[in-house]
Design a protein around this motif. Structure first.
Motif, PDB file in Angstrom:
ATOM      1  N   ASN A 275       3.915   8.619  -2.359  1.00  0.00           N
ATOM      2  CA  ASN A 275       3.151   8.431  -3.594  1.00  0.00           C
ATOM      3  C   ASN A 275       3.953   8.997  -4.766  1.00  0.00           C
ATOM      4  N   PHE A 276       3.406   8.866  -5.939  1.00  0.00           N
ATOM      5  CA  PHE A 276       3.997   9.450  -7.144  1.00  0.00           C
ATOM      6  C   PHE A 276       3.725  10.943  -7.120  1.00  0.00           C
ATOM      7  N   ALA A 277       4.769  11.761  -7.019  1.00  0.00           N
ATOM      8  CA  ALA A 277       4.622  13.211  -6.899  1.00  0.00           C
ATOM      9  C   ALA A 277       5.243  13.883  -8.116  1.00  0.00           C
ATOM     10  N   SER A 278       4.429  14.525  -8.921  1.00  0.00           N
ATOM     11  CA  SER A 278       4.921  15.241 -10.094  1.00  0.00           C
ATOM     12  C   SER A 278       3.882  16.267 -10.515  1.00  0.00           C
ATOM     13  N   LYS A 279       4.346  17.419 -10.965  1.00  0.00           N
ATOM     14  CA  LYS A 279       3.453  18.400 -11.572  1.00  0.00           C
ATOM     15  C   LYS A 279       3.469  18.296 -13.096  1.00  0.00           C
ATOM     16  N   ARG A 280       4.277  17.369 -13.604  1.00  0.00           N
ATOM     17  CA  ARG A 280       4.447  17.254 -15.050  1.00  0.00           C
ATOM     18  C   ARG A 280       3.878  15.959 -15.618  1.00  0.00           C
ATOM     19  N   VAL A 281       3.902  14.897 -14.819  1.00  0.00           N
ATOM     20  CA  VAL A 281       3.524  13.570 -15.306  1.00  0.00           C
ATOM     21  C   VAL A 281       2.376  13.042 -14.457  1.00  0.00           C
TER      22      VAL A 281
ATOM     23  N   PHE B 221       0.838  -1.198   0.000  1.00  0.00           N
ATOM     24  CA  PHE B 221       0.000   0.000   0.000  1.00  0.00           C
ATOM     25  C   PHE B 221       0.875   1.250   0.000  1.00  0.00           C
ATOM     26  N   THR B 222       0.517   2.220  -0.814  1.00  0.00           N
ATOM     27  CA  THR B 222       1.012   3.595  -0.706  1.00  0.00           C
ATOM     28  C   THR B 222      -0.180   4.505  -0.947  1.00  0.00           C
ATOM     29  N   LEU B 223       0.004   5.774  -0.790  1.00  0.00           N
ATOM     30  CA  LEU B 223      -1.108   6.706  -1.012  1.00  0.00           C
ATOM     31  C   LEU B 223      -1.549   6.734  -2.478  1.00  0.00           C
ATOM     32  N   ASP B 224      -0.753   6.148  -3.356  1.00  0.00           N
ATOM     33  CA  ASP B 224      -1.197   5.995  -4.742  1.00  0.00           C
ATOM     34  C   ASP B 224      -2.502   5.217  -4.816  1.00  0.00           C
TER      35      ASP B 224
ATOM     36  N   THR C   7      -0.291   1.843 -13.077  1.00  0.00           N
ATOM     37  CA  THR C   7       0.097   0.751 -12.188  1.00  0.00           C
ATOM     38  C   THR C   7       1.361   1.133 -11.424  1.00  0.00           C
ATOM     39  N   GLY C   8       1.647   0.354 -10.392  1.00  0.00           N
ATOM     40  CA  GLY C   8       2.861   0.572  -9.614  1.00  0.00           C
ATOM     41  C   GLY C   8       2.603   1.409  -8.366  1.00  0.00           C
ATOM     42  N   ARG C   9       3.467   1.194  -7.385  1.00  0.00           N
ATOM     43  CA  ARG C   9       3.421   2.003  -6.170  1.00  0.00           C
ATOM     44  C   ARG C   9       4.758   2.719  -6.038  1.00  0.00           C
ATOM     45  N   PHE C  10       4.711   3.919  -5.431  1.00  0.00           N
ATOM     46  CA  PHE C  10       5.866   4.810  -5.506  1.00  0.00           C
ATOM     47  C   PHE C  10       6.159   5.479  -4.161  1.00  0.00           C
TER      48      PHE C  10
ATOM     49  N   HIS D 267      -5.386   7.465  -4.448  1.00  0.00           N
ATOM     50  CA  HIS D 267      -5.568   8.310  -5.626  1.00  0.00           C
ATOM     51  C   HIS D 267      -6.169   7.544  -6.803  1.00  0.00           C
ATOM     52  N   ARG D 268      -5.981   6.220  -6.851  1.00  0.00           N
ATOM     53  CA  ARG D 268      -6.484   5.414  -7.969  1.00  0.00           C
ATOM     54  C   ARG D 268      -7.833   4.760  -7.681  1.00  0.00           C
ATOM     55  N   ASN D 269      -8.104   4.463  -6.431  1.00  0.00           N
ATOM     56  CA  ASN D 269      -9.247   3.633  -6.065  1.00  0.00           C
ATOM     57  C   ASN D 269     -10.368   4.516  -5.524  1.00  0.00           C
ATOM     58  N   ALA D 270     -11.396   4.727  -6.330  1.00  0.00           N
ATOM     59  CA  ALA D 270     -12.472   5.630  -5.947  1.00  0.00           C
ATOM     60  C   ALA D 270     -13.220   5.132  -4.712  1.00  0.00           C
TER      61      ALA D 270
END
Length: 590
Positions: free
Chosen positions: A422-428, A353-356, A433-436, A359-362
């Motif tokens: 989590n995956f943190a980006s203002k560009r991408v 588990f990550t905060l991703d 898939t994947g956890r970050f 963000h993905r699972n409604a």
């Protein structure tokens, strides 16, 4: 709900009155002070000045009154606020340092200003930051030691949402528990927290543990402190303005833009700028009022210089391009814009588990939101990070570029490393898939300088915003050293069974040339603009924040800082405003 309450009780005049439009009651009232902007600076001034029952204050806010909106109150929904009705929705000019990209430039457009839309991290700034301000302004009152009483007026350290034992997460002896702004350490623990703490211990020479970065010395690894209480965002509206709502000598006008300041007289060759013009739409009625004592300009580092230029205060040659008559030729107005630079650097991780996932699972997000709505707990009550590092670049980096360290001194960082679950980006966008885990690198003591300038003479047109992000080789070099430090930190044994690999463009950037290309392509703003009306001998403001060349006008917001604080900027702005209020009140008693 609070807006409705204020409207229903204002007739009794036992409380502050909230006006949605300029009524005859408001227009026929004489105000000692007219404050423009309800962010950190304006809200402090409205609160402190109305502590004197005989002082009548009007606070004008361009945005609305919906500061208790769920998207504002829930820390986990902060990402929804950019490009919302709570945002001025500015966009920068093409940024040379970002490969000529334009980027969103969020600024708060609601009671609370940017304290209602920021990422809630609370920093005081450092001893060296404030001592440099004192030196530049020639006023020792801006030094760290002399500001401690004002720091304590802001600071109200509260228990985290989950009520856990906070021993070892901050130093209670340097905090207050009776200030105005509720602050707490993280109220939700994450699995990566113990790994971050262990990494600091394993690599203590490079990442020393710092019990409390708000001691005046930020350097090292620390637990974050955020403007969050009981899992809910704390803003200048929920803190300073909520206190002031109980006073009948405060009126608040929302949904109203100040179009310009107008002179009401002249003293010793200086225009008296206590006249204020405002309107609710580009084609709407323009109203004019006059403050009996002062106008306090607290519209922020973008709008405050914009309003001054529209008023004829700024670089006369620039104003002439738009047929604006120059009242005070102050070329420094709108220049000296400084900002922090954001870059998200992701690793894929071996985690269940990550905060991703949120963000993905409604369904999971809805469950967590319901939990937050019930009692402020769960992941929607989290700050953007539980831990971070404040670090200094090796001096050899600056000597190789034939320059000096741009920071204020040894207590001030050159860069910040923000650990994100989590995956943190203002560009991408978040990958499917994947956890970050991400390490956000932030150039915290930049050398780049940008500017605010006019696009037209229409006050309802946005100004041109050019923060000049990564505009110097020095700032790029600082970011490069930040990325190396981030890689060193994530290479600690504490992460060995967790980290899988660097991800995407970040993983592909290994040489200096590749890193530079990656930095220019992926960076963005941290949304911390300051300095566009700086105090100082070479600046626009006197040490008491009155505007040079004018009478009756004072600027109290982040535009007054001559250098960007080496920390997130809401805290220093609160502190600056507390001292500014003291300075103003001292004039009332003379």
């Amino acid at each position: 709900m609070l807006s409705f309450l204020l409207l229903t009780v204002c007739a009794a005049r036992a409380y502050a009155a909230l006006f949605e439009s300029p009524t005859s009651e408001l227009l026929n009232t004489t105000y000692d002070f007219i404050i423009i902007g309800a962010g950190a600076g304006g809200a402090v001034m409205a609160n402190r000045l109305t502590e004197d029952a005989g002082t009548k204050v009007l606070l004008i806010e361009a945005g609305g009154s919906d500061f208790m909106n769920q998207n504002i109150s829930a820390p986990g929904l902060s990402s929804t606020l950019t490009h919302s009705k709570f945002d001025w929705n500015f966009t920068t000019t093409p940024q040379v340092g970002l490969n000529n990209r334009t980027v969103a430039y969020p600024r708060g457009f609601v009671l609370g200003g940017s304290t209602a839309t920021n990422q809630m991290i609370f920093c005081r700034g450092t001893k060296d930051d404030w001592n440099r301000f004192a030196n530049v302004s020639g006023d020792d009152g801006w030094s760290w030691e002399n500001l401690i009483p004002f720091i304590f007026k802001v600071d109200n350290m509260t228990a985290p949402t989950d009520g856990h034992n906070t021993t070892g997460q901050f130093n209670p002896t340097i905090h207050n528990t009776s200030g105005v702004v509720d602050i707490s350490v993280p109220g939700v623990s994450l699995a990566i927290d113990s790994r971050g703490l262990n990494a600091s211990q394993e690599l203590s020479q490079e990442f020393p543990f710092n019990l409390d970065y708000n001691s005046g010395d930020t350097i090292g690894f620390s637990w974050t402190q955020s403007t969050i209480h009981n899992g809910r965002r704390v803003t200048s509206a929920t803190s300073y303005l909520t206190q002031a709502f109980n006073r009948s000598n405060l009126d608040i006008l929302v949904n109203t833009r100040v179009t310009k300041l107008v002179p009401v007289g002249n003293y010793s060759g200086k225009p008296d700028m206590r006249g204020v013009q405002f309107a609710q739409s580009a084609n709407g009625t323009v109203y004019t009022m006059q403050a009996a004592k002062e106008v306090i300009l607290s519209a922020g580092s973008v709008k405050s210089p914009h309003i001054l230029m529209l008023s004829g205060i700024g670089d006369a040659s620039h104003l002439a391009l738009f047929n604006i008559t120059s009242l005070v030729d102050l070329p420094v107005i709108g220049t000296n814009l400084q900002d922090h630079v954001f870059l998200g650097n992701p690793w894929t991780v071996n985690a269940n588990f990550t905060l991703d996932d949120v963000h993905r699972n409604a369904t999971l997000a809805a469950e967590q939101l319901a939990l937050w709505q019930a009692n402020g707990t769960g992941f929607f009550g989290l700050p953007p990070t539980n831990q971070f590092n404040w670090l200094r670049t090796n001096s050899s980096v600056f000597s190789s570029l034939n320059t000096t360290d741009p920071s204020a001194g040894p207590t001030s960082a050159n860069f910040e490393l923000i650990i994100s679950d989590n995956f943190a980006s203002k560009r991408v966008a978040l990958p499917a898939t994947g956890r970050f885990v991400s390490m956000v690198t932030n150039v915290i003591s930049p050398t780049s300088r940008g500017n605010i300038s006019l696009a037209s003479a229409d006050p309802f047109d946005a100004p041109l915003v050019n923060p000049n992000l990564l505009g110097t080789d020095v700032d790029v070099a600082i970011m490069r050293s930040a990325i190396q430090a981030a890689r060193n930190f994530m290479a600690a044994p504490a992460w060995a069974d967790y980290i899988i690999s660097e991800f995407g463009a970040f993983g592909e950037a290994q040489t200096d040339d590749e890193l530079d290309a990656y930095i220019h392509d992926q960076s963005d703003t941290v949304d911390h603009p300051i300095g566009t009306i700086p105090m100082g001998t070479d600046g626009a403001l006197e040490a008491n924040l009155t505007l040079k060349g004018t009478v009756g006008l004072r600027v109290v917001d982040a535009s007054a800082f001559p250098f960007i604080p080496s920390g997130h900027t809401q805290g220093p702005t609160y502190i600056l405003a507390e001292r500014a209020a003291s300075l103003v009140r001292a004039t009332l008693s003379n």
